[in-house]
Scaffold this motif. Sequence first.
Motif, short mmCIF file in Angstrom:
data_model
loop_
_atom_site.label_atom_id
_atom_site.label_comp_id
_atom_site.label_asym_id
_atom_site.label_seq_id
_atom_site.Cartn_x
_atom_site.Cartn_y
_atom_site.Cartn_z
N ALA A 299 -8.98 -9.44 31.81
CA ALA A 299 -7.79 -10.21 32.18
C ALA A 299 -7.00 -9.56 33.31
O ALA A 299 -6.30 -10.26 34.05
CB ALA A 299 -6.88 -10.38 30.94
N GLY A 300 -7.10 -8.24 33.46
CA GLY A 300 -6.30 -7.54 34.47
C GLY A 300 -7.14 -6.82 35.50
O GLY A 300 -6.70 -5.83 36.08
N THR A 301 -8.33 -7.36 35.78
CA THR A 301 -9.29 -6.66 36.65
C THR A 301 -8.70 -6.28 38.00
O THR A 301 -8.81 -5.13 38.45
CB THR A 301 -10.54 -7.54 36.87
N ALA A 302 -8.09 -7.22 38.69
CA ALA A 302 -7.64 -6.98 40.06
C ALA A 302 -6.59 -5.88 40.12
O ALA A 302 -6.65 -4.99 40.98
CB ALA A 302 -7.09 -8.27 40.66
N LYS A 303 -5.62 -5.93 39.21
CA LYS A 303 -4.55 -4.93 39.24
C LYS A 303 -5.08 -3.56 38.84
O LYS A 303 -4.70 -2.54 39.41
CB LYS A 303 -3.41 -5.36 38.32
N LEU A 304 -5.94 -3.51 37.83
CA LEU A 304 -6.53 -2.25 37.41
C LEU A 304 -7.40 -1.65 38.53
O LEU A 304 -7.42 -0.43 38.71
CB LEU A 304 -7.37 -2.44 36.14
N ALA A 305 -8.08 -2.50 39.29
CA ALA A 305 -8.91 -2.01 40.40
C ALA A 305 -8.03 -1.44 41.51
O ALA A 305 -8.36 -0.40 42.11
CB ALA A 305 -9.78 -3.14 40.94
N GLU A 319 -20.92 1.06 49.82
CA GLU A 319 -20.26 1.54 51.04
C GLU A 319 -19.44 0.42 51.70
O GLU A 319 -19.90 -0.71 51.85
CB GLU A 319 -21.31 2.06 52.03
N GLY A 320 -18.20 0.78 52.06
CA GLY A 320 -17.33 -0.18 52.77
C GLY A 320 -16.60 -1.14 51.85
O GLY A 320 -15.79 -1.95 52.33
N VAL A 321 -16.84 -1.08 50.55
CA VAL A 321 -16.20 -2.02 49.62
C VAL A 321 -14.99 -1.35 48.97
O VAL A 321 -15.06 -0.20 48.51
CB VAL A 321 -17.19 -2.49 48.53
N THR A 322 -13.88 -2.08 48.96
CA THR A 322 -12.67 -1.65 48.26
C THR A 322 -12.20 -2.79 47.37
O THR A 322 -12.79 -3.89 47.37
CB THR A 322 -11.54 -1.29 49.24
N TYR A 323 -11.12 -2.56 46.64
CA TYR A 323 -10.56 -3.63 45.81
C TYR A 323 -10.12 -4.82 46.66
O TYR A 323 -9.99 -5.95 46.16
CB TYR A 323 -9.38 -3.12 44.97
N LYS A 324 -9.94 -4.61 47.96
CA LYS A 324 -9.47 -5.68 48.85
C LYS A 324 -10.58 -6.67 49.21
O LYS A 324 -10.30 -7.83 49.50
CB LYS A 324 -8.88 -5.09 50.13
N ASN A 325 -11.83 -6.20 49.21
CA ASN A 325 -12.92 -7.10 49.64
C ASN A 325 -14.07 -7.17 48.63
O ASN A 325 -15.11 -7.75 48.92
CB ASN A 325 -13.46 -6.67 51.02
N ALA A 326 -13.90 -6.59 47.47
CA ALA A 326 -14.97 -6.57 46.48
C ALA A 326 -15.16 -7.94 45.83
O ALA A 326 -14.20 -8.71 45.67
CB ALA A 326 -14.66 -5.54 45.39
N ASP A 327 -16.41 -8.24 45.46
CA ASP A 327 -16.63 -9.45 44.67
C ASP A 327 -16.24 -9.17 43.22
O ASP A 327 -15.88 -8.04 42.86
CB ASP A 327 -18.08 -9.93 44.78
N ALA A 328 -16.31 -10.17 42.38
CA ALA A 328 -15.81 -10.04 41.01
C ALA A 328 -16.54 -8.95 40.24
O ALA A 328 -15.91 -8.18 39.48
CB ALA A 328 -15.94 -11.38 40.29
N THR A 329 -17.84 -8.84 40.46
CA THR A 329 -18.62 -7.83 39.73
C THR A 329 -18.21 -6.42 40.12
O THR A 329 -17.96 -5.56 39.27
CB THR A 329 -20.13 -8.03 39.98
N GLU A 330 -18.14 -6.18 41.43
CA GLU A 330 -17.79 -4.83 41.89
C GLU A 330 -16.33 -4.50 41.60
O GLU A 330 -15.99 -3.34 41.32
CB GLU A 330 -18.08 -4.71 43.40
N LEU A 331 -15.46 -5.52 41.63
CA LEU A 331 -14.04 -5.30 41.31
C LEU A 331 -13.91 -4.76 39.88
O LEU A 331 -13.13 -3.84 39.61
CB LEU A 331 -13.27 -6.61 41.45
N ARG A 332 -14.69 -5.32 38.99
CA ARG A 332 -14.65 -4.87 37.60
C ARG A 332 -15.17 -3.44 37.47
O ARG A 332 -14.65 -2.65 36.68
CB ARG A 332 -15.47 -5.81 36.71
N VAL A 333 -16.20 -3.11 38.25
CA VAL A 333 -16.74 -1.75 38.24
C VAL A 333 -15.68 -0.76 38.70
O VAL A 333 -15.49 0.31 38.08
CB VAL A 333 -17.99 -1.66 39.13
N ILE A 334 -14.96 -1.10 39.76
CA ILE A 334 -13.90 -0.22 40.28
C ILE A 334 -12.81 -0.05 39.23
O ILE A 334 -12.33 1.07 38.98
CB ILE A 334 -13.32 -0.80 41.59
N ALA A 335 -12.40 -1.14 38.60
CA ALA A 335 -11.36 -1.08 37.58
C ALA A 335 -11.78 -0.19 36.42
O ALA A 335 -11.00 0.64 35.94
CB ALA A 335 -11.03 -2.49 37.09
N ALA A 336 -13.02 -0.34 35.99
CA ALA A 336 -13.53 0.46 34.87
C ALA A 336 -13.57 1.94 35.23
O ALA A 336 -13.26 2.81 34.40
CB ALA A 336 -14.92 -0.03 34.45
#
Length: 396
Positions: A299-305, A319-336
């Motif tokens: 529920a809070g993936t974007a903010k947690l990322a 490489e080159g991916v941040t919370y600003k341009n990540a897709d939903a899958t990678e955004l969740r990985v960053i948050a975790a």
Amino acid sequence: MNNFNFQYPVRQHFGKGCAENAIKEEMKRVGKRVLLAYGGGSLKRTGLYNKIKTWLEESGKEVVDFGGIMSNPTYAKVKEGARIVREEHIDFILAVGGGSVIDCCKIVSSQAKMDVDAWDDWYVGHNLPKEFVPMGAVVTASGTGAEQNNGAVITNEEKKLKQPLFGAYHSFAILDSDLTKTLPMKQVVSGAFDTLSHCMETYMGKPQSTNISDEINEAVMRNVIKNIHAIIADPDNDFARGELMWDSAMAENGLLKLGKLTDFQCHMIEHAVGAYTDCNHGQGLAILHPTFYRHLLDAGTAKLARMAQEVWGVKSDVEGVTYKNADATELRVIAAKGIDALENFIKEIGLPTRWIEIGITDDTILRAAADTCFLLPGCCKQMSRDEIYELLEECK
């Protein structure tokens, strides 16, 4: 950001060695009879009690003692303090200590002016107090930021509830880092983690879109993390002590909350456990937070990322991916990965991550805490009592 009005009543006296001059200056503004409120015996063992009492008497004040305020202040203690204020015709309350002493005195300040029971007036009548005995705070254990607001957490032992009440704002707060030097390092670190928790709970509030309050919050969180490391490395680091004191103040003086609808559900869960176990607040929060955020991961993936990268410095595996341009899958990985970084930090600074580490092993306590926890709407989602119990069990 949401619309807001902001007015702040607390004068701040900040700096190493500022306490004596600040107290004497503030005493020019208050009445004759002062209630000197404090906790256990440490204030007297360290000699600080005699110093402060002397400063008050040199300012022409008559001092009345109110000691023995416990680490999780009870409503019975509040009522005792209110009785003393009325019987001794107290003009001003000076709270000397950490969050527990300060919280207790906020409600003493209001209860002393009330003909009705403050607990029932809020939880049954939903009425905020309107009159107060003036008060100020001298902080000796920072982290709670209690000196910055009018909220208090009080344990009602009869009802087995540890919940918020609202009382007086302080007219002033004295933040002298010298006064924290007698504390054990574990208490210093525990208090500082409480500051970090306040910041995270505010940060995760609504709206979750980027705003200036959150960007300031990110800076405060980074500062807390940096200075916890610094003070563990060198307990005599006066600069780090001062930074942590002001971090604590910033977390609770309202600035980080402007334009935000905050949600302190993790705090409410810890308070519920504390009502049954009297556990240390900062340690309880350290145990809860990683698991709590894993329950909010979807529920809070974007903010947690965003917090993962802006606060914890987490890098994406791509490489080159941040919370600003990540897709939903990678955004969740960053948050975790950010939640993992938080948990690793807690272990690194010597705070517990499981209930068993602080002697809590009884499942019935965890069930009771879930069933009596003060429920909030949720920063990302509202949790049921069963989910809270599940969360508490996962922390065993």
